[in-house]
Design a protein around this motif. Structure first.
Motif, PDB file in Angstrom:
ATOM      1  N   GLY A  33      11.696  28.600  30.401  1.00  0.00           N
ATOM      2  CA  GLY A  33      11.892  27.210  30.773  1.00  0.00           C
ATOM      3  C   GLY A  33      10.784  26.741  31.699  1.00  0.00           C
ATOM      4  O   GLY A  33      10.333  27.480  32.575  1.00  0.00           O
ATOM      5  N   CYS A  34      10.339  25.507  31.500  1.00  0.00           N
ATOM      6  CA  CYS A  34       9.247  24.963  32.313  1.00  0.00           C
ATOM      7  C   CYS A  34       9.719  23.701  33.016  1.00  0.00           C
ATOM      8  O   CYS A  34      10.257  22.783  32.386  1.00  0.00           O
ATOM      9  CB  CYS A  34       8.048  24.646  31.417  1.00  0.00           C
ATOM     10  SG  CYS A  34       6.592  24.043  32.304  1.00  0.00           S
ATOM     11  N   PHE A  35       9.530  23.646  34.327  1.00  0.00           N
ATOM     12  CA  PHE A  35       9.910  22.499  35.154  1.00  0.00           C
ATOM     13  C   PHE A  35       8.618  21.809  35.584  1.00  0.00           C
ATOM     14  O   PHE A  35       7.752  22.430  36.201  1.00  0.00           O
ATOM     15  CB  PHE A  35      10.701  22.981  36.377  1.00  0.00           C
ATOM     16  CG  PHE A  35      11.219  21.888  37.274  1.00  0.00           C
ATOM     17  CD1 PHE A  35      12.547  21.479  37.204  1.00  0.00           C
ATOM     18  CD2 PHE A  35      10.388  21.272  38.216  1.00  0.00           C
ATOM     19  CE1 PHE A  35      13.038  20.482  38.039  1.00  0.00           C
ATOM     20  CE2 PHE A  35      10.867  20.273  39.055  1.00  0.00           C
ATOM     21  CZ  PHE A  35      12.197  19.878  38.966  1.00  0.00           C
ATOM     22  N   ILE A  36       8.496  20.524  35.254  1.00  0.00           N
ATOM     23  CA  ILE A  36       7.273  19.782  35.544  1.00  0.00           C
ATOM     24  C   ILE A  36       7.616  18.514  36.314  1.00  0.00           C
ATOM     25  O   ILE A  36       8.561  17.812  35.964  1.00  0.00           O
ATOM     26  CB  ILE A  36       6.552  19.388  34.247  1.00  0.00           C
ATOM     27  CG1 ILE A  36       6.218  20.630  33.401  1.00  0.00           C
ATOM     28  CG2 ILE A  36       5.280  18.606  34.547  1.00  0.00           C
ATOM     29  CD1 ILE A  36       5.635  20.298  32.036  1.00  0.00           C
ATOM     30  N   ALA A  37       6.848  18.232  37.365  1.00  0.00           N
ATOM     31  CA  ALA A  37       6.997  16.974  38.107  1.00  0.00           C
ATOM     32  C   ALA A  37       5.621  16.341  38.264  1.00  0.00           C
ATOM     33  O   ALA A  37       4.652  17.013  38.630  1.00  0.00           O
ATOM     34  CB  ALA A  37       7.623  17.221  39.475  1.00  0.00           C
ATOM     35  N   VAL A  38       5.558  15.042  37.978  1.00  0.00           N
ATOM     36  CA  VAL A  38       4.283  14.324  37.991  1.00  0.00           C
ATOM     37  C   VAL A  38       4.465  12.976  38.677  1.00  0.00           C
ATOM     38  O   VAL A  38       5.491  12.316  38.495  1.00  0.00           O
ATOM     39  CB  VAL A  38       3.773  14.089  36.543  1.00  0.00           C
ATOM     40  CG1 VAL A  38       2.462  13.320  36.541  1.00  0.00           C
ATOM     41  CG2 VAL A  38       3.594  15.410  35.815  1.00  0.00           C
ATOM     42  N   ASN A  39       3.483  12.589  39.482  1.00  0.00           N
ATOM     43  CA  ASN A  39       3.467  11.230  40.015  1.00  0.00           C
ATOM     44  C   ASN A  39       2.145  10.575  39.631  1.00  0.00           C
ATOM     45  O   ASN A  39       1.373  11.151  38.864  1.00  0.00           O
ATOM     46  CB  ASN A  39       3.702  11.214  41.533  1.00  0.00           C
ATOM     47  CG  ASN A  39       2.645  11.989  42.297  1.00  0.00           C
ATOM     48  OD1 ASN A  39       1.463  11.978  41.941  1.00  0.00           O
ATOM     49  ND2 ASN A  39       3.049  12.670  43.350  1.00  0.00           N
ATOM     50  N   LEU A  63       4.891  22.512  39.171  1.00  0.00           N
ATOM     51  CA  LEU A  63       4.993  23.160  37.874  1.00  0.00           C
ATOM     52  C   LEU A  63       5.571  24.543  38.127  1.00  0.00           C
ATOM     53  O   LEU A  63       5.026  25.309  38.918  1.00  0.00           O
ATOM     54  CB  LEU A  63       3.618  23.267  37.212  1.00  0.00           C
ATOM     55  CG  LEU A  63       3.571  24.010  35.871  1.00  0.00           C
ATOM     56  CD1 LEU A  63       4.385  23.266  34.819  1.00  0.00           C
ATOM     57  CD2 LEU A  63       2.129  24.173  35.391  1.00  0.00           C
ATOM     58  N   ALA A  64       6.697  24.837  37.484  1.00  0.00           N
ATOM     59  CA  ALA A  64       7.380  26.104  37.727  1.00  0.00           C
ATOM     60  C   ALA A  64       8.054  26.573  36.445  1.00  0.00           C
ATOM     61  O   ALA A  64       8.273  25.791  35.514  1.00  0.00           O
ATOM     62  CB  ALA A  64       8.417  25.960  38.851  1.00  0.00           C
ATOM     63  N   PHE A  65       8.404  27.847  36.415  1.00  0.00           N
ATOM     64  CA  PHE A  65       9.087  28.423  35.261  1.00  0.00           C
ATOM     65  C   PHE A  65      10.423  29.003  35.709  1.00  0.00           C
ATOM     66  O   PHE A  65      10.580  29.434  36.852  1.00  0.00           O
ATOM     67  CB  PHE A  65       8.216  29.504  34.623  1.00  0.00           C
ATOM     68  CG  PHE A  65       6.908  28.975  34.107  1.00  0.00           C
ATOM     69  CD1 PHE A  65       6.842  28.333  32.875  1.00  0.00           C
ATOM     70  CD2 PHE A  65       5.746  29.092  34.853  1.00  0.00           C
ATOM     71  CE1 PHE A  65       5.638  27.820  32.405  1.00  0.00           C
ATOM     72  CE2 PHE A  65       4.534  28.586  34.394  1.00  0.00           C
ATOM     73  CZ  PHE A  65       4.481  27.945  33.164  1.00  0.00           C
ATOM     74  N   PHE A  66      11.394  29.010  34.788  1.00  0.00           N
ATOM     75  CA  PHE A  66      12.728  29.475  35.160  1.00  0.00           C
ATOM     76  C   PHE A  66      13.424  30.083  33.950  1.00  0.00           C
ATOM     77  O   PHE A  66      12.992  29.917  32.801  1.00  0.00           O
ATOM     78  CB  PHE A  66      13.556  28.314  35.720  1.00  0.00           C
ATOM     79  CG  PHE A  66      13.819  27.209  34.729  1.00  0.00           C
ATOM     80  CD1 PHE A  66      14.954  27.230  33.908  1.00  0.00           C
ATOM     81  CD2 PHE A  66      12.932  26.141  34.585  1.00  0.00           C
ATOM     82  CE1 PHE A  66      15.181  26.214  32.991  1.00  0.00           C
ATOM     83  CE2 PHE A  66      13.158  25.120  33.671  1.00  0.00           C
ATOM     84  CZ  PHE A  66      14.296  25.165  32.870  1.00  0.00           C
ATOM     85  N   ILE A 115      -2.665  26.549  38.946  1.00  0.00           N
ATOM     86  CA  ILE A 115      -3.281  27.185  40.113  1.00  0.00           C
ATOM     87  C   ILE A 115      -2.922  28.668  39.963  1.00  0.00           C
ATOM     88  O   ILE A 115      -1.813  29.088  40.285  1.00  0.00           O
ATOM     89  CB  ILE A 115      -2.735  26.625  41.440  1.00  0.00           C
ATOM     90  CG1 ILE A 115      -2.938  25.106  41.510  1.00  0.00           C
ATOM     91  CG2 ILE A 115      -3.404  27.307  42.623  1.00  0.00           C
ATOM     92  CD1 ILE A 115      -4.378  24.665  41.535  1.00  0.00           C
ATOM     93  N   PRO A 116      -3.832  29.497  39.429  1.00  0.00           N
ATOM     94  CA  PRO A 116      -3.469  30.809  38.884  1.00  0.00           C
ATOM     95  C   PRO A 116      -3.240  31.928  39.903  1.00  0.00           C
ATOM     96  O   PRO A 116      -3.965  32.930  39.935  1.00  0.00           O
ATOM     97  CB  PRO A 116      -4.658  31.129  37.970  1.00  0.00           C
ATOM     98  CG  PRO A 116      -5.816  30.455  38.633  1.00  0.00           C
ATOM     99  CD  PRO A 116      -5.259  29.182  39.222  1.00  0.00           C
TER     100      PRO A 116
END
Length: 285
Positions: A128-134, A141-144, A249-250
């Motif tokens: 699952g990928c959680f994305i927030a953008v303004n 950007l996170a994974f779950f 950001i790796p």
């Protein structure tokens, strides 16, 4: 089946295989034992593992060894050269150009007052990928793996931008994911802006991570040294742990000097999967 959803299902199978191989590395488990653990046929597992990662399960066993990781660490001069050439503020990730932008002191103080942030979830190559953008760029950007994890990420976002208006839009999240991760010809690649919010030192660490080439790793000590702060290894590790922009950001490319992969904010197994993905051809497909 939607290709992104299929990718997620394959990631879950590969992640299960990675965990099994990691836990039973010394026994050098056979393909049949691995397939039985995952619950698919040997041929199916061999195919999806190789397609997803670009290497076979047997090759991954070699990748797991500390000596392999230590050999990767010897390439740190590549990162040193990149930093010396002034690449610490931007870098190429696959077919993307990553540009960093910093939160201003005023934005930091008002915690997003008057700002509208769109967020959502979608399947990805890493679960699952959680994305927030303004309007300024990607701010999270996170994974779950579970609904509880997803709820926790939303709580984090609300805390980080407590005065902002949060608007959920899963359809837009899927579009952003495609914009960030879908492979494109060089002439069509996009510049992705990530909005960084932290202390001056944290900013430097996060920007320095962009200089680590795809498919390479460095140690916390090497990253600190490349930044000109060889005595700040602990502070570097702390800054990496607070990175809110997974993968772009790796921070997954930093491992312990012993060659161990250690923990990762979004799961040690996911970190291994990301490195495996980048070590083969998977990240290009």
């Amino acid at each position: 089946m939607n290709s992104t959803i299929e990718q997620q299902h394959n990631y879950q199978r590969v992640a299960s295989a990675i965990a099994f191989l990691s836990e039973h590395q010394q026994a050098q488990p056979s393909l049949s034992a691995l397939a039985a653990h995952v619950g698919v046929s040997e041929s199916h597992l061999q195919r999806i593992f190789t397609e997803w990662a670009g290497v076979s399960p047997k090759q991954f066993l070699q990748f797991l060894t500390k000596q392999s990781a230590k050999r990767l660490l010897r390439t740190s001069t590549v990162m040193d050269s990149a930093l010396a050439c002034g690449l610490s503020g931007s870098g190429r990730l696959h077919d993307l150009m990553i540009k960093t932008e910093r939160v201003t002191p005023g934005e930091y103080r008002n915690r997003g007052e008057g700002l509208q942030i769109y967020y959502g979830c979608c399947p990805s190559a890493f679960g699952g990928c959680f994305i927030a953008v303004n309007k300024r760029g990607v701010c999270k950007l996170a994974f779950f793996d579970t609904a509880e994890d997803e709820a926790g990420l939303l709580t984090e976002l609300a805390s980080e931008w407590s005065a902002a208006e949060l608007v959920r839009d899963n359809e837009k999240a899927a579009q952003w994911y495609q914009a960030m991760f879908a492979p494109k010809p060089d002439k069509e690649r996009q510049e992705i802006t990530v909005l960084l919010k932290g202390s001056e030192f944290q900013m430097k660490v996060w920007e320095a991570l962009l200089a680590i080439p795809v498919g390479e790793v460095c140690s916390y000590q090497q990253l600190a040294g490349a930044m000109g702060s060889p005595s700040s290894t602990r502070a570097v590790a702390s800054a990496i742990a607070r990175n809110n922009i997974a993968y772009l950001i790796p921070c997954h490319r930093v491992i312990r000097g012993t060659g161990e992969f250690s923990q990762y904010r979004w799961g040690a197994r996911r970190k291994q999967a990301m490195l495996l993905w980048e070590s083969g051809d998977g990240y290009r497909t």
